[in-house]
Motif scaffolding. Structure first.
Motif, PDB file in Angstrom:
ATOM      1  N   GLU A 128       0.824  -1.225   0.000  1.00 16.49           N
ATOM      2  CA  GLU A 128       0.000   0.000   0.000  1.00 16.49           C
ATOM      3  C   GLU A 128       0.854   1.270   0.000  1.00 16.49           C
ATOM      4  OE1 GLU A 128      -2.958  -0.262   3.045  1.00 16.49           O
ATOM      5  OE2 GLU A 128      -3.854  -2.052   2.145  1.00 16.49           O
ATOM      6  N   ALA A 129       2.059   1.149  -0.558  1.00 15.62           N
ATOM      7  CA  ALA A 129       2.903   2.330  -0.728  1.00 15.62           C
ATOM      8  C   ALA A 129       2.621   2.963  -2.090  1.00 15.62           C
ATOM      9  CB  ALA A 129       4.369   1.946  -0.644  1.00 15.62           C
ATOM     10  N   ALA A 130       1.967   2.191  -2.963  1.00 13.36           N
ATOM     11  CA  ALA A 130       1.589   2.716  -4.283  1.00 13.36           C
ATOM     12  C   ALA A 130       0.154   2.286  -4.573  1.00 13.36           C
ATOM     13  CB  ALA A 130       2.540   2.185  -5.343  1.00 13.36           C
ATOM     14  N   TYR A 131      -0.520   3.037  -5.434  1.00 10.78           N
ATOM     15  CA  TYR A 131      -1.925   2.715  -5.747  1.00 10.78           C
ATOM     16  C   TYR A 131      -2.171   2.810  -7.253  1.00 10.78           C
ATOM     17  CZ  TYR A 131      -2.119   7.835  -5.582  1.00 10.78           C
ATOM     18  OH  TYR A 131      -1.861   9.163  -5.777  1.00 10.78           O
ATOM     19  N   ASN A 132      -3.098   1.957  -7.684  1.00 10.89           N
ATOM     20  CA  ASN A 132      -3.391   1.834  -9.109  1.00 10.89           C
ATOM     21  C   ASN A 132      -4.708   2.574  -9.408  1.00 10.89           C
ATOM     22  OD1 ASN A 132      -4.108   0.938 -11.656  1.00 10.89           O
ATOM     23  ND2 ASN A 132      -3.960  -1.245 -11.182  1.00 10.89           N
ATOM     24  N   VAL A 133      -4.619   3.556 -10.315  1.00  5.45           N
ATOM     25  CA  VAL A 133      -5.838   4.249 -10.732  1.00  5.45           C
ATOM     26  C   VAL A 133      -6.027   3.991 -12.212  1.00  5.45           C
ATOM     27  CG1 VAL A 133      -7.095   6.455 -10.747  1.00  5.45           C
ATOM     28  CG2 VAL A 133      -5.223   6.103  -9.129  1.00  5.45           C
ATOM     29  N   ASP A 134      -6.827   2.996 -12.509  1.00  2.00           N
ATOM     30  CA  ASP A 134      -7.196   2.777 -13.902  1.00  2.00           C
ATOM     31  C   ASP A 134      -5.957   2.566 -14.797  1.00  2.00           C
ATOM     32  OD1 ASP A 134      -8.753   2.700 -16.189  1.00  2.00           O
ATOM     33  OD2 ASP A 134      -8.751   4.893 -16.434  1.00  2.00           O
ATOM     34  N   GLY A 135      -4.997   1.793 -14.288  1.00  2.00           N
ATOM     35  CA  GLY A 135      -3.821   1.464 -15.106  1.00  2.00           C
ATOM     36  C   GLY A 135      -2.622   2.377 -14.907  1.00  2.00           C
ATOM     37  N   ASP A 136      -2.827   3.490 -14.202  1.00  2.00           N
ATOM     38  CA  ASP A 136      -1.703   4.352 -13.812  1.00  2.00           C
ATOM     39  C   ASP A 136      -1.381   4.047 -12.360  1.00  2.00           C
ATOM     40  OD1 ASP A 136      -0.607   6.275 -15.709  1.00  2.00           O
ATOM     41  OD2 ASP A 136      -2.683   6.998 -15.906  1.00  2.00           O
ATOM     42  N   VAL A 137      -0.100   3.793 -12.073  1.00  2.00           N
ATOM     43  CA  VAL A 137       0.262   3.489 -10.690  1.00  2.00           C
ATOM     44  C   VAL A 137       1.115   4.630 -10.135  1.00  2.00           C
ATOM     45  CG1 VAL A 137       1.283   1.794  -9.114  1.00  2.00           C
ATOM     46  CG2 VAL A 137       0.255   1.028 -11.269  1.00  2.00           C
ATOM     47  N   TYR A 138       0.722   5.129  -8.963  1.00  2.00           N
ATOM     48  CA  TYR A 138       1.431   6.247  -8.333  1.00  2.00           C
ATOM     49  C   TYR A 138       1.966   5.837  -6.967  1.00  2.00           C
ATOM     50  CZ  TYR A 138      -1.042   9.018 -11.811  1.00  2.00           C
ATOM     51  OH  TYR A 138      -1.537   9.513 -12.981  1.00  2.00           O
ATOM     52  N   PHE A 139       3.048   6.452  -6.590  1.00  2.00           N
ATOM     53  CA  PHE A 139       3.575   6.253  -5.239  1.00  2.00           C
ATOM     54  C   PHE A 139       2.827   7.187  -4.296  1.00  2.00           C
ATOM     55  CE2 PHE A 139       6.283   6.664  -1.611  1.00  2.00           C
ATOM     56  CZ  PHE A 139       6.795   5.374  -1.451  1.00  2.00           C
ATOM     57  N   ASP A 140       2.453   6.663  -3.129  1.00  2.00           N
ATOM     58  CA  ASP A 140       1.646   7.421  -2.172  1.00  2.00           C
ATOM     59  C   ASP A 140       2.539   8.139  -1.155  1.00  2.00           C
ATOM     60  OD1 ASP A 140      -0.322   8.392  -0.571  1.00  2.00           O
ATOM     61  OD2 ASP A 140      -1.359   6.469  -0.307  1.00  2.00           O
ATOM     62  N   ILE A 141       2.826   9.399  -1.435  1.00  2.00           N
ATOM     63  CA  ILE A 141       3.751  10.179  -0.599  1.00  2.00           C
ATOM     64  C   ILE A 141       3.269  10.322   0.842  1.00  2.00           C
ATOM     65  CG2 ILE A 141       4.652  12.526  -0.260  1.00  2.00           C
ATOM     66  CD1 ILE A 141       6.073  10.966  -2.417  1.00  2.00           C
ATOM     67  N   GLN A 142       1.954  10.537   0.985  1.00  2.00           N
ATOM     68  CA  GLN A 142       1.390  10.827   2.309  1.00  2.00           C
ATOM     69  C   GLN A 142       1.725   9.748   3.344  1.00  2.00           C
ATOM     70  OE1 GLN A 142       0.198  13.917   1.928  1.00  2.00           O
ATOM     71  NE2 GLN A 142       0.441  13.956   4.151  1.00  2.00           N
ATOM     72  N   LYS A 143       1.840   8.487   2.847  1.00  2.90           N
ATOM     73  CA  LYS A 143       2.140   7.378   3.778  1.00  2.90           C
ATOM     74  C   LYS A 143       3.536   7.520   4.375  1.00  2.90           C
ATOM     75  CE  LYS A 143      -1.368   4.351   3.043  1.00  2.90           C
ATOM     76  NZ  LYS A 143      -1.668   3.909   1.689  1.00  2.90           N
ATOM     77  N   PHE A 144       4.385   8.305   3.704  1.00  2.29           N
ATOM     78  CA  PHE A 144       5.789   8.421   4.150  1.00  2.29           C
ATOM     79  C   PHE A 144       6.152   9.881   4.425  1.00  2.29           C
ATOM     80  CE2 PHE A 144       5.216   4.594   1.781  1.00  2.29           C
ATOM     81  CZ  PHE A 144       5.841   3.646   2.570  1.00  2.29           C
ATOM     82  N   SER A 145       5.147  10.600   4.937  1.00  3.19           N
ATOM     83  CA  SER A 145       5.348  12.044   5.110  1.00  3.19           C
ATOM     84  C   SER A 145       6.461  12.361   6.126  1.00  3.19           C
ATOM     85  CB  SER A 145       4.046  12.725   5.522  1.00  3.19           C
ATOM     86  OG  SER A 145       3.532  12.085   6.671  1.00  3.19           O
ATOM     87  N   ASN A 146       6.794  11.394   6.986  1.00 10.09           N
ATOM     88  CA  ASN A 146       7.891  11.645   7.931  1.00 10.09           C
ATOM     89  C   ASN A 146       9.257  11.605   7.254  1.00 10.09           C
ATOM     90  OD1 ASN A 146       6.186  11.839  10.058  1.00 10.09           O
ATOM     91  ND2 ASN A 146       6.360   9.659  10.627  1.00 10.09           N
TER      92      ASN A 146
END
Ligand SMILES: [Zn+2]
Length: 441
Positions: A128-146
């Motif tokens: 759950e460090a990255a998420y898939n939106v309709d075939g585009d995968v992004y890294f989720d910065i908020q999870k690692f805001s520290n």
């Protein structure tokens, strides 16, 4: 040995028998410019020095051969992407050869690692460090805001309000970066997320993960322009997967400018390395980079090139003078070093690569060699020459004081002297030409 680490902003010690190093390689859509040569020569200088100290180095570098810029260039020039990448990869390899770079132990075009990259992205999604939106995968910065922003000393909120970030509706956070891009333009690959291409920031994180088996490497290097977002994004992906740092030390070199201006395509003042090396010896560029602390910006202008040429000329002239001296005087050459010089060289290099002090040491040694040759103090002279040559070679410079004299050279030189004394100038001139071509006169 001490090196300055960008993350902690302090000098760190690396005293290990084996040192693992990673450098970001070029995107092969064009010739590289001389600014790109600075991190290459910096790492080469470091690696040559480490190896001279009997330290084993594992050096890994990537080649970005999948990228939007490559696709654009292929469209522009009506060529295939492979034609573009083949052309500029071979130009890059030729540049490394011309600069006499100690080659990376592994140089990996990222197109060879697509399936590994898919697995890496899969892992990030599962964590759950990255998420898939309709075939585009992004890294989720908020999870690692520290952690995010530490390498470039930036705060997430400042980054979001800054104008560097484009707002995209698909992302949770405007800073989230693409690890897999859904696209149909140019070359595409299959993945669990559909057709597309891997993101640039994931290349290096994956290669380090795979080659060094998830361990924190010792040194990660690159130009200061890669610090954000590229290195920040590499680091955060590695932390997301492993919980540990990707690198113990981050080495960043300063910008290169030409006549005070930053090189840019739009200014039209980029100088390709290929062009530079067509006009100047690789020693010129190496010498120029050695003059300045690598973290400082460096401005290339004509008088710096002239100074480099003077240095090279000085050594070549001295080399001729020493050869003549050796021909005219019989004695045994030694292979010993002046231990003081070698010790001083090591101290400067181990002090965060203080190469400008090394150049001063070389200048002082050249003066001593001049003096000792005039005094014909051959024992001391050889200690200095051997030490000078050792340092030049360790720095990757190809110039040296060549003390090898063949019998043929000796006879030729003596016959020239005889012809001159006999005033047979025509014959003397012929022999003189040969002696010049051999670097004796
Ligand atoms: Zn990288």
């Amino acid at each position: 040995m001490k090196l300055f680490d960008t993350l902690t902003q302090e000098q760190k010690n690396i005293n290990k028998e084996v040192i693992n190093i990673y450098s970001c390689g070029p995107t092969i859509y064009d010739y590289i410019h001389i600014g790109n040569a600075r991190p290459i020569i910096l790492m080469d200088t470091l690696i040559r020095f480490l190896e001279s100290q009997d330290i084993r180095v594992n050096f890994l570098q990537n080649i970005t051969d999948i990228d939007d810029k490559i696709i654009e260039k292929a469209i522009q020039e009506n060529k295939t992407e492979k034609e573009i990448t083949d052309k500029y990869l071979s130009a890059f390899l030729q540049n490394l050869k011309d600069l006499k770079i100690r080659m990376p132990d592994k140089l990996i075009p990222i197109s060879e690692k697509i399936s590994e990259m898919n697995l890496f992205i899969d892992d990030l999604v599962k964590l759950e460090a990255a998420y898939n939106v309709d075939g585009d995968v992004y890294f989720d910065i908020q999870k690692f805001s520290n952690e995010y922003g530490k390498l470039s000393n930036k705060k997430i909120n400042d980054l979001i309000s800054g104008n560097r970030v484009e707002i995209e509706d698909k992302k949770n956070n405007p800073l989230d970066f693409s690890v897999w891009k859904k696209t149909e333009k140019g070359i595409t690959f299959d993945s669990n997320f559909g057709k597309g291409r891997p993101g640039w920031h994931t290349e290096c994180a994956l290669l380090i993960d795979e080659y060094f088996k998830g361990e924190t490497i010792d040194i990660h290097s690159g130009g200061i322009d890669l610090q954000f977002p590229h290195h920040e994004n590499e680091r955060i992906q590695f932390i997301a997967k492993h919980g540990n740092e990707i690198s113990n030390i981050w080495v960043h070199n300063g910008h290169l400018t030409i006549d005070g201006e930053k090189m840019s395509k739009s200014l039209g003042n980029t100088m390709t390395l290929t062009n530079f090396l067509a006009n100047y010896n690789s020693d010129v560029l190496r010498w120029i980079f050695l003059t300045t602390y690598y973290k400082q910006p460096l401005n290339i202008k004509d008088d710096l090139i002239e100074q480099a040429n003077k240095f090279i000329q000085k050594i070549n002239n001295l080399s001729k003078k020493i050869k003549q001296l050796l021909i005219e005087n019989k004695f045994n050459q030694s292979s010993q070093f002046d231990e003081e010089i070698i010790k001083e060289f090591k101290i400067h290099m181990e002090n965060d690569l203080n190469t400008s002090r090394v150049l001063t040491l070389l200048e002082d040694t050249l003066k001593d060699i001049n003096k000792l040759s005039a005094l014909k103090k051959f024992d001391d002279l050889f200690l200095k020459i051997n030490s000078l040559n050792y340092i030049l070679e360790t720095l990757g410079l190809s110039i040296n004081i060549n003390t090898f004299i063949s019998e043929e050279d000796q006879n030729l030189f003596l016959s020239w002297k005889k012809l001159v004394s006999e005033k047979d100038f025509e014959k003397a001139d012929e022999v003189r030409k040969i002696l010049i071509s051999k670097g004796i006169l």
